[in-house]
Design a protein around this motif. Sequence first.
Motif, PDB file in Angstrom:
ATOM      1  N   ASP A  62       0.822  -1.218   0.000  1.00  8.66           N
ATOM      2  CA  ASP A  62       0.000   0.000   0.000  1.00  8.66           C
ATOM      3  C   ASP A  62       0.853   1.264   0.000  1.00  8.66           C
ATOM      4  O   ASP A  62       0.395   2.326   0.420  1.00  8.66           O
ATOM      5  N   ALA A  63       2.094   1.169  -0.494  1.00  7.95           N
ATOM      6  CA  ALA A  63       2.990   2.329  -0.447  1.00  7.95           C
ATOM      7  C   ALA A  63       3.856   2.438  -1.699  1.00  7.95           C
ATOM      8  O   ALA A  63       4.061   1.465  -2.423  1.00  7.95           O
ATOM      9  N   VAL A  64       4.358   3.643  -1.913  1.00  8.98           N
ATOM     10  CA  VAL A  64       5.336   3.924  -2.958  1.00  8.98           C
ATOM     11  C   VAL A  64       6.542   4.552  -2.263  1.00  8.98           C
ATOM     12  O   VAL A  64       6.411   5.567  -1.585  1.00  8.98           O
ATOM     13  N   SER A  65       7.701   3.919  -2.420  1.00 11.02           N
ATOM     14  CA  SER A  65       8.948   4.469  -1.866  1.00 11.02           C
ATOM     15  C   SER A  65       9.860   4.835  -3.020  1.00 11.02           C
ATOM     16  O   SER A  65       9.916   4.128  -4.027  1.00 11.02           O
ATOM     17  N   PHE A  66      10.580   5.939  -2.873  1.00 10.43           N
ATOM     18  CA  PHE A  66      11.500   6.373  -3.919  1.00 10.43           C
ATOM     19  C   PHE A  66      12.660   7.142  -3.317  1.00 10.43           C
ATOM     20  O   PHE A  66      12.557   7.712  -2.230  1.00 10.43           O
ATOM     21  N   ALA A  67      13.770   7.122  -4.049  1.00 13.22           N
ATOM     22  CA  ALA A  67      14.962   7.852  -3.631  1.00 13.22           C
ATOM     23  C   ALA A  67      14.903   9.270  -4.184  1.00 13.22           C
ATOM     24  O   ALA A  67      14.389   9.501  -5.280  1.00 13.22           O
ATOM     25  N   VAL A  68      15.431  10.207  -3.427  1.00 14.11           N
ATOM     26  CA  VAL A  68      15.600  11.593  -3.871  1.00 14.11           C
ATOM     27  C   VAL A  68      17.082  11.745  -4.165  1.00 14.11           C
ATOM     28  O   VAL A  68      17.918  11.573  -3.275  1.00 14.11           O
ATOM     29  N   ARG A  69      17.406  12.028  -5.440  1.00 12.50           N
ATOM     30  CA  ARG A  69      18.799  12.095  -5.888  1.00 12.50           C
ATOM     31  C   ARG A  69      19.080  13.465  -6.508  1.00 12.50           C
ATOM     32  O   ARG A  69      18.298  13.950  -7.315  1.00 12.50           O
ATOM     33  N   VAL A  70      20.202  14.040  -6.143  1.00  9.95           N
ATOM     34  CA  VAL A  70      20.604  15.356  -6.641  1.00  9.95           C
ATOM     35  C   VAL A  70      21.721  15.170  -7.668  1.00  9.95           C
ATOM     36  O   VAL A  70      22.638  14.372  -7.451  1.00  9.95           O
ATOM     37  N   HIS A  71      21.634  15.906  -8.777  1.00  6.88           N
ATOM     38  CA  HIS A  71      22.762  15.937  -9.723  1.00  6.88           C
ATOM     39  C   HIS A  71      23.590  17.155  -9.363  1.00  6.88           C
ATOM     40  O   HIS A  71      23.155  18.291  -9.514  1.00  6.88           O
ATOM     41  N   SER A  72      24.806  16.887  -8.918  1.00  2.40           N
ATOM     42  CA  SER A  72      25.704  17.954  -8.489  1.00  2.40           C
ATOM     43  C   SER A  72      27.056  17.767  -9.169  1.00  2.40           C
ATOM     44  O   SER A  72      27.800  16.847  -8.828  1.00  2.40           O
ATOM     45  N   ALA A  73      27.368  18.625 -10.140  1.00 11.82           N
ATOM     46  CA  ALA A  73      28.658  18.531 -10.831  1.00 11.82           C
ATOM     47  C   ALA A  73      29.809  18.873  -9.883  1.00 11.82           C
ATOM     48  O   ALA A  73      30.896  18.332 -10.000  1.00 11.82           O
ATOM     49  N   GLY A  74      29.529  19.755  -8.931  1.00 10.15           N
ATOM     50  CA  GLY A  74      30.527  20.089  -7.913  1.00 10.15           C
ATOM     51  C   GLY A  74      30.199  19.364  -6.617  1.00 10.15           C
ATOM     52  O   GLY A  74      29.320  18.502  -6.578  1.00 10.15           O
ATOM     53  N   ASP A  75      30.892  19.705  -5.543  1.00  6.25           N
ATOM     54  CA  ASP A  75      30.632  19.096  -4.237  1.00  6.25           C
ATOM     55  C   ASP A  75      29.312  19.643  -3.685  1.00  6.25           C
ATOM     56  O   ASP A  75      29.168  20.852  -3.500  1.00  6.25           O
ATOM     57  N   LEU A  76      28.360  18.745  -3.420  1.00  7.42           N
ATOM     58  CA  LEU A  76      27.053  19.159  -2.893  1.00  7.42           C
ATOM     59  C   LEU A  76      27.217  19.634  -1.458  1.00  7.42           C
ATOM     60  O   LEU A  76      27.680  18.886  -0.593  1.00  7.42           O
ATOM     61  N   LYS A  77      26.870  20.894  -1.196  1.00  6.25           N
ATOM     62  CA  LYS A  77      27.038  21.476   0.137  1.00  6.25           C
ATOM     63  C   LYS A  77      25.720  21.594   0.889  1.00  6.25           C
ATOM     64  O   LYS A  77      25.687  21.407   2.098  1.00  6.25           O
ATOM     65  N   SER A  78      24.637  21.934   0.199  1.00 12.11           N
ATOM     66  CA  SER A  78      23.340  22.016   0.885  1.00 12.11           C
ATOM     67  C   SER A  78      22.199  21.947  -0.118  1.00 12.11           C
ATOM     68  O   SER A  78      22.377  22.221  -1.312  1.00 12.11           O
ATOM     69  N   PHE A  79      21.029  21.576   0.408  1.00 12.87           N
ATOM     70  CA  PHE A  79      19.829  21.477  -0.426  1.00 12.87           C
ATOM     71  C   PHE A  79      18.594  21.746   0.416  1.00 12.87           C
ATOM     72  O   PHE A  79      18.585  21.497   1.631  1.00 12.87           O
ATOM     73  N   GLN A  80      17.600  22.290  -0.227  1.00 15.81           N
ATOM     74  CA  GLN A  80      16.249  22.434   0.315  1.00 15.81           C
ATOM     75  C   GLN A  80      15.318  22.037  -0.810  1.00 15.81           C
ATOM     76  O   GLN A  80      15.267  22.708  -1.847  1.00 15.81           O
ATOM     77  N   ILE A  81      14.597  20.939  -0.616  1.00 14.79           N
ATOM     78  CA  ILE A  81      13.751  20.376  -1.662  1.00 14.79           C
ATOM     79  C   ILE A  81      12.343  20.193  -1.110  1.00 14.79           C
ATOM     80  O   ILE A  81      12.170  19.679  -0.002  1.00 14.79           O
ATOM     81  N   ARG A  82      11.377  20.581  -1.897  1.00 18.16           N
ATOM     82  CA  ARG A  82       9.976  20.480  -1.511  1.00 18.16           C
ATOM     83  C   ARG A  82       9.254  19.603  -2.544  1.00 18.16           C
ATOM     84  O   ARG A  82       9.244  19.932  -3.732  1.00 18.16           O
ATOM     85  N   LEU A  83       8.690  18.477  -2.106  1.00 18.93           N
ATOM     86  CA  LEU A  83       7.929  17.597  -2.992  1.00 18.93           C
ATOM     87  C   LEU A  83       6.441  17.866  -2.810  1.00 18.93           C
ATOM     88  O   LEU A  83       5.968  18.037  -1.680  1.00 18.93           O
ATOM     89  N   HIS A  84       5.714  17.890  -3.920  1.00 20.04           N
ATOM     90  CA  HIS A  84       4.282  18.188  -3.886  1.00 20.04           C
ATOM     91  C   HIS A  84       3.502  16.934  -4.268  1.00 20.04           C
ATOM     92  O   HIS A  84       3.782  16.328  -5.310  1.00 20.04           O
TER      93      HIS A  84
END
Length: 183
Positions: A62-84
């Motif tokens: 009864d669920a859907v699970s998924f990964a949240v993946r960032v494409h970062s050409a440089g070193d990823l330092k921070s993120f703020q992501i909002r899913l709707h």
Amino acid sequence: EGGELTLHDNFYRAVSINATSVCDGAQSDANAAPANLQAADFDVDLTQVSTQYGLQFVQSGDAVSFAVRVHSAGDLKSFQIRLHIDPSVFAAESCVQSAAWAGSFACNTGDRADEVFMLGADTASTLSGVNVAVATVTLRVLQTAISPITGTIDKLIQQVGGVNVEVENRPMGAGEGFAAVTA
């Protein structure tokens, strides 16, 4: 001799691809392929937890699970992501920090029924690449539907050559898609 096919959007089921030779109409072939876009730099992708290939959203029970993946050409330092999400179709059940992301992490699944908000920061991070996994999200299915899952990148900072480069307030591209679910 050869050809190229480009899929321009995600789709909730495999896309049928048919090809016929212009020289000999009797020569043809068909195949089905998942339409799952790869994220560009400064974009976020939502993919199956175990792989970034295949269908984007796969229901299990009864669920859907998924990964949240960032494409970062440089070193990823921070993120703020909002899913709707559509709260009549999904209820946010959990949001768990990925083992790959060692920095600070917070995720809110309870304040608003129509969104999942996550943020992370790590000034020492050297993570970079096309598929930097930062979280796994699980949505409980409330009703049968084909429902959009979209997102907004509130902020994404990566370091390239010692310089911080950031984007703000942009729609998620490769991660947006539809989930076909059954209650």
